[in-house]
Design an enzyme around this catalytic site. Sequence first.
Site, PDB file in Angstrom:
ATOM      1  N   GLU A   1       0.874  -1.166   0.000  1.00 17.41           N
ATOM      2  CA  GLU A   1       0.000   0.000   0.000  1.00 17.41           C
ATOM      3  C   GLU A   1       0.915   1.222   0.000  1.00 17.41           C
ATOM      4  OE1 GLU A   1      -3.846   1.360   2.660  1.00 17.41           O
ATOM      5  OE2 GLU A   1      -2.031   0.735   3.716  1.00 17.41           O
TER       6      GLU A   1
ATOM      7  N   GLU B   1      -7.890  11.073   2.842  1.00 15.38           N
ATOM      8  CA  GLU B   1      -8.094  10.104   3.918  1.00 15.38           C
ATOM      9  C   GLU B   1      -8.286  10.850   5.229  1.00 15.38           C
ATOM     10  OE1 GLU B   1      -6.232   6.072   5.982  1.00 15.38           O
ATOM     11  OE2 GLU B   1      -5.388   6.823   4.099  1.00 15.38           O
TER      12      GLU B   1
END
Length: 277
Positions: free
Chosen positions: A155, A257
């Site tokens: 990620e 985010e």
Amino acid sequence: MKNTIALITAGLLAITQLIGCGEGQQSEGQQQAPAINTNTTTETAIQKFAAYTQQFNEPTQITQNHATGHVGNFFFTHWKDGGAASLDMSPDGAFSVSWQGGGYNYVGGPGWHYGDEARKIGYRFNEDSGASYITLYGWGYDNTMPDTDPAHLVEYYILQRWTYDPSKDGTFGKTFISNGVEYSTYRSIREQKPSINGPSTFYQYWSKPSEQRPLGEDHVIIFADHVKAWADSGWIIPNMNNLNASDDPTYQVMAVEVFNPPKDGTASGKVWDASAQ
């Protein structure tokens, strides 16, 4: 950190009817198009991603907990594990994320359904009222590597703005210059956490600029420079363009985010492919 829902049952496809403009519904006259128009082999492979088979051709608001697909030619991801956050997105790459304060995690934004080392990502943010990260965000996955090796699944974050500093939890790699911006690389590990391939142990690769990127200006991220820097740091680069994972493709998006946001907020901007510029 993006927390991906495990395989979604076919019955969940009906929830796509809750996606649209205004109050989570489709606007009058807006049509949901078929699955993305691509070659037959890829289109068939994509069908396994139950949340991925939707496409919209007009400005759209995404509100459900887990949604992926396209608005125009731009892929989007939208995921939350609670709370209230929505993604408004236009076919030209303009988008806005709004969230309410609370104890939850959200990540979403527009981009592409695969990472491309040759891609240059253009973006502009005009508003950011306190997102945890404004970041180029994506995944790499190599199912030929043993899943006991955390490098089989990565990620990655190329940070642009942040209120939480991930470097304090990571191992430093190197410092480098890309497009006139100084970045430092860091690597951290997630052990048996949700991912695009179900609960897994995987690495996170980070590129963090020495200074946060300003609002109201056009910026370009040269992805190849970051891939090289991660490799120069001694880190394995898995395949960033495949449909082998169980839950989502190896997408690459300009993401907002937030985790445990203390108050309501909004972040808005636009993304485009700057490779030809």
